[in-house]
Design a protein around this motif. Structure first.
Motif, short mmCIF file in Angstrom:
data_model
loop_
_atom_site.label_atom_id
_atom_site.label_comp_id
_atom_site.label_asym_id
_atom_site.label_seq_id
_atom_site.Cartn_x
_atom_site.Cartn_y
_atom_site.Cartn_z
N LEU A 1 0.83 -1.21 0.00
CA LEU A 1 0.00 0.00 0.00
C LEU A 1 0.87 1.26 0.00
CD1 LEU A 1 -2.88 -0.88 2.51
CD2 LEU A 1 -3.09 -0.44 0.06
N THR A 2 1.95 1.24 0.78
CA THR A 2 2.85 2.38 0.85
C THR A 2 3.47 2.66 -0.51
OG1 THR A 2 3.37 1.81 3.15
CG2 THR A 2 4.85 3.34 2.04
N ASP A 3 3.93 1.60 -1.19
CA ASP A 3 4.52 1.77 -2.52
C ASP A 3 3.50 2.32 -3.51
OD1 ASP A 3 6.93 0.82 -1.64
OD2 ASP A 3 6.58 -1.25 -2.30
N TYR A 4 2.28 1.82 -3.44
CA TYR A 4 1.22 2.28 -4.35
C TYR A 4 0.93 3.78 -4.14
CZ TYR A 4 -3.23 2.52 -6.83
OH TYR A 4 -4.25 2.87 -7.69
N ASP A 5 0.82 4.17 -2.88
CA ASP A 5 0.56 5.59 -2.56
C ASP A 5 1.67 6.48 -3.10
OD1 ASP A 5 -1.89 5.50 -1.42
OD2 ASP A 5 -1.25 5.91 0.63
N ARG A 6 2.92 6.03 -2.93
CA ARG A 6 4.05 6.85 -3.35
C ARG A 6 4.10 6.98 -4.87
NH1 ARG A 6 7.94 4.86 -0.28
NH2 ARG A 6 8.45 3.14 -1.69
N LYS A 7 3.83 5.90 -5.59
CA LYS A 7 3.93 5.92 -7.05
C LYS A 7 2.73 6.59 -7.70
CE LYS A 7 6.76 1.72 -7.21
NZ LYS A 7 6.79 0.29 -7.58
N GLN A 8 1.54 6.36 -7.14
CA GLN A 8 0.31 6.85 -7.77
C GLN A 8 -0.20 8.15 -7.12
OE1 GLN A 8 -0.86 5.42 -10.48
NE2 GLN A 8 0.75 3.85 -10.35
N HIS A 9 0.52 8.63 -6.08
CA HIS A 9 0.07 9.82 -5.34
C HIS A 9 -1.35 9.63 -4.82
CE1 HIS A 9 3.66 11.88 -6.75
NE2 HIS A 9 3.33 11.56 -8.00
N HIS B 1 -17.10 11.42 -1.04
CA HIS B 1 -18.40 10.75 -1.09
C HIS B 1 -18.25 9.33 -0.54
CE1 HIS B 1 -22.05 8.93 -2.83
NE2 HIS B 1 -22.53 10.18 -2.81
N ARG B 2 -19.35 8.77 -0.04
CA ARG B 2 -19.32 7.42 0.54
C ARG B 2 -18.90 6.40 -0.52
NH1 ARG B 2 -22.75 3.03 1.61
NH2 ARG B 2 -22.59 2.21 3.76
N ASN B 3 -19.32 6.59 -1.77
CA ASN B 3 -18.94 5.65 -2.83
C ASN B 3 -17.44 5.69 -3.09
OD1 ASN B 3 -21.58 4.83 -3.11
ND2 ASN B 3 -22.02 6.23 -4.82
N THR B 4 -16.86 6.92 -2.99
CA THR B 4 -15.41 7.05 -3.17
C THR B 4 -14.67 6.28 -2.08
OG1 THR B 4 -15.69 9.23 -4.18
CG2 THR B 4 -13.49 8.69 -3.32
N LEU B 5 -15.19 6.39 -0.86
CA LEU B 5 -14.58 5.67 0.26
C LEU B 5 -14.65 4.16 0.03
CD1 LEU B 5 -13.37 5.49 3.11
CD2 LEU B 5 -15.69 5.66 4.02
N LEU B 6 -15.83 3.66 -0.42
CA LEU B 6 -15.98 2.23 -0.66
C LEU B 6 -15.01 1.75 -1.74
CD1 LEU B 6 -19.89 1.91 -0.52
CD2 LEU B 6 -18.23 0.96 1.11
N TYR B 7 -14.83 2.57 -2.78
CA TYR B 7 -13.90 2.19 -3.84
C TYR B 7 -12.48 2.08 -3.30
CZ TYR B 7 -10.81 2.71 -7.84
OH TYR B 7 -9.79 2.53 -8.75
N ARG B 8 -12.09 3.05 -2.47
CA ARG B 8 -10.74 3.03 -1.91
C ARG B 8 -10.52 1.82 -1.00
NH1 ARG B 8 -9.41 9.26 0.07
NH2 ARG B 8 -9.54 10.27 -2.00
N LEU B 9 -11.54 1.46 -0.22
CA LEU B 9 -11.42 0.31 0.66
C LEU B 9 -11.27 -0.98 -0.16
CD1 LEU B 9 -14.05 1.18 3.45
CD2 LEU B 9 -11.55 1.36 3.58
N GLU B 10 -11.96 -1.03 -1.29
CA GLU B 10 -11.80 -2.20 -2.16
C GLU B 10 -10.39 -2.29 -2.70
OE1 GLU B 10 -14.76 -1.88 -5.19
OE2 GLU B 10 -16.46 -2.27 -3.82
N ILE C 1 -7.73 -1.12 -1.26
CA ILE C 1 -6.86 -1.52 -0.15
C ILE C 1 -6.86 -3.04 0.00
CG2 ILE C 1 -6.67 -1.49 2.38
CD1 ILE C 1 -7.61 1.46 2.25
N THR C 2 -8.03 -3.65 -0.11
CA THR C 2 -8.13 -5.11 -0.01
C THR C 2 -7.39 -5.79 -1.17
OG1 THR C 2 -10.25 -4.97 1.16
CG2 THR C 2 -9.75 -7.05 0.05
#
Length: 522
Positions: free
Chosen positions: A440-448, A475-484, A486-487
């Motif tokens: 997750l850390t690598d993804y955040d750093r590369k994709q901002h 938005h709640r849908n944006t949050l759900l997308y991000r949680l997916e 992360i999984t």
């Protein structure tokens, strides 16, 4: 030749301690010469006006019963002379006569030599500049004598006030007041002044002269003189005062530096390990004013702007010592590269360490920009001082990243981080981190991206999606997308309690591991 006024004579020629008994409105009268009475009547002959007469009450009485100070004032006012300087008791009738004639009546101190006073006035009238320099040199010598006699800062300021009749104040190099001798409007002006540069200015209706104490990088503070109609004598006196105060502060700093080294050596000897003779250590602490039988807490005091500046470190040390004195705390201190270490004594079980540290913070905050305080847990004896210090260091290190530095950083507030600190350099913690959060850390750093921020908000709101979305401003849908996402990226399911706990711990470990030099590898 410069015009000489009664006020000039009062400040530059008459003996120290001369006061205005009456007739103050006439202090700006011009003085042309000085005269003393003859042994026979008429006491004064060939007066042309503008003179200052110097007399003693006993000499007047010797001229006859009808010759009084009040009658002399009335006669000389008709000439008119400019002022009368008198040795002896000034009667109420003489004061009334002088006030009525607006003639300054100056009371010389008991024991003053009229002949010497006469010569001083003659010098002033004949060569104003030379007398000004002579008086300034005399003031400088007297200030030095008072300093050597241990009068300290208050004694020097008091002498300057006596010799100038002005309000005076001393300030630190950052503009904080160190001492004040003033009344009325001058006092108010000096109390609200925060000088940072020398020069002339007007503040709250008062003329202000600010003189530096020391020069250039060695500047230790400022002296300010306040009043109405400041003149050349005020400037000369201020310069002499600034020179004397600079020496006084240098002496004070030398004493403080010696005391600081002594205290630092003591703390260092305690941290080095338990002595063979603990009673000797207790006695040594008692000699320095410390009660080592009390429990103590390690406190680290620093400023995020302090850097490696000796001046900044000295300012932190001085402010801490002043705050401790104000709280009547006798606490061992030692300067360190990152600030000052202090061991705060606790008075019994009723005194809570955090509350005591917050009191100290309240006094330090106005003096130290970007103050940071960190404390360890209570050390019941000197043998556990090193442990309390390690805890304060950990609170300072992690607290700056994890806690609110607007309050004292307390080791007790680190929670699970205290456990992770013990594992910070262990391979097991690094392996755990890599298998849970590294992707997750690598993804955040590369994709901002903001997946770590999202995960933190999710846990901070106990899994409540509505509150987490509100905290992230998405938005709640944006949050759900991000949680997916992360999984998908971590391979861990947030609906599984074990895997959710793993991610929560990994986030905490991420912050701890960032404090190491290897944090760039994260």
């Amino acid at each position: 030749m410069a015009a000489i006024t009664v006020n000039d004579v009062l400040r530059l020629a008459l003996p120290p301690g001369t006061g205005i008994a009456a007739g103050a409105p006439g202090l700006q009268r011009q003085v042309t010469w000085v005269v003393t009475p003859r042994a026979t009547l008429p006491a004064f002959a060939n007066l042309r006006g503008g003179e200052i007469a110097l007399v003693s009450v006993s000499a007047l009485q010797a001229l006859g019963d009808r010759m009084t100070l009040a009658s002399l004032v009335e006669r000389l006012a008709a000439v008119p002379i400019s002022a009368i300087g008198v040795i002896g008791e000034v009667s109420d009738s003489a004061r009334s006569a002088a006030d009525l004639a607006r003639m300054p009546l100056l009371g010389l101190p008991v024991g003053a030599d009229l002949r010497e006073a006469e010569r001083e006035v003659q010098r002033l009238i004949s060569d104003h500049e030379a007398q000004l320099e002579r008086r300034a040199a005399q003031l400088g010598n007297l200030l030095t004598q008072r300093s050597l006699a241990g009068a300290g800062l208050p004694g020097l300021l008091e002498l300057l006030t006596e010799r100038t009749g002005r309000g005076v104040a001393c300030y630190s190099s950052t503009g904080e007041m160190r001492g004040l001798k003033a009344r009325g409007s001058a006092r108010v002006a000096l109390q609200t002044l925060r000088p940072t540069e020398p020069g002339m200015s007007t503040h709250l209706g008062q003329e202000i002269w600010v003189k530096p104490l020391g020069a250039g990088s060695e500047r230790m503070g400022f002296l300010a003189l306040a009043g109405e109609g400041l003149d050349e004598w005020d400037q000369q006196a201020a310069q002499q005062g600034a020179n004397a105060l600079a020496l006084e502060l240098a002496k004070e700093q030398a004493v403080l530096a010696a005391e600081e080294r002594l205290r630092g050596d003591f703390v260092q000897s305690v941290l080095a390990g338990p002595p063979a003779d603990s009673e000797a250590l207790l006695r040594r602490g008692q000699e320095l004013g410390y009660d080592l039988r009390k429990p103590h807490i390690a406190l680290l005091c620093t400023s995020s702007e302090a850097g490696d500046s000796d001046e900044a470190a000295s300012r932190v040390t001085l402010a801490l010592n002043n705050a401790l004195a104000a709280l009547k705390l006798s606490a061992p201190t030692m300067r360190r590269a990152d600030g000052v270490l202090c061991y705060l004594p606790l008075n019994g079980r009723t005194q809570r360490p955090r509350e005591l540290a917050e009191q100290l913070r309240g006094r330090l905050t106005p003096e130290i920009p970007h103050l940071v305080l960190a404390i360890g847990k209570e050390a019941a004896s000197v043998s556990t001082w090193p442990r309390s210090l390690r805890e304060a260091e950990q609170a300072l290190l992690l607290g700056r990243q994890l806690l609110d530095t607007a309050h004292v950083l307390d080791f007790g507030d680190l929670g699970v981080y205290r456990l992770l600190l013990l594992l910070r350099e262990s391979p097991e913690l690094w392996d755990f981190y890599r298998t849970t959060l590294a992707a997750l850390t690598d993804y955040d750093r590369k994709q901002h991206a903001e997946l770590l921020k999202t995960l933190e908000a999710f846990f901070a709101n106990l899994g409540n999606l509505a509150r987490a979305a509100e905290a992230l401003h998405v938005h709640r849908n944006t949050l759900l997308y991000r949680l997916e996402r992360i999984t998908e990226i971590s391979g861990l399911n947030l609906d599984d309690s074990e895997e959710r706990l793993a991610l929560w711990l990994a986030l905490k470990a991420h912050r701890v591991l960032q404090t190491l030099d290897e944090s760039e590898e994260l």
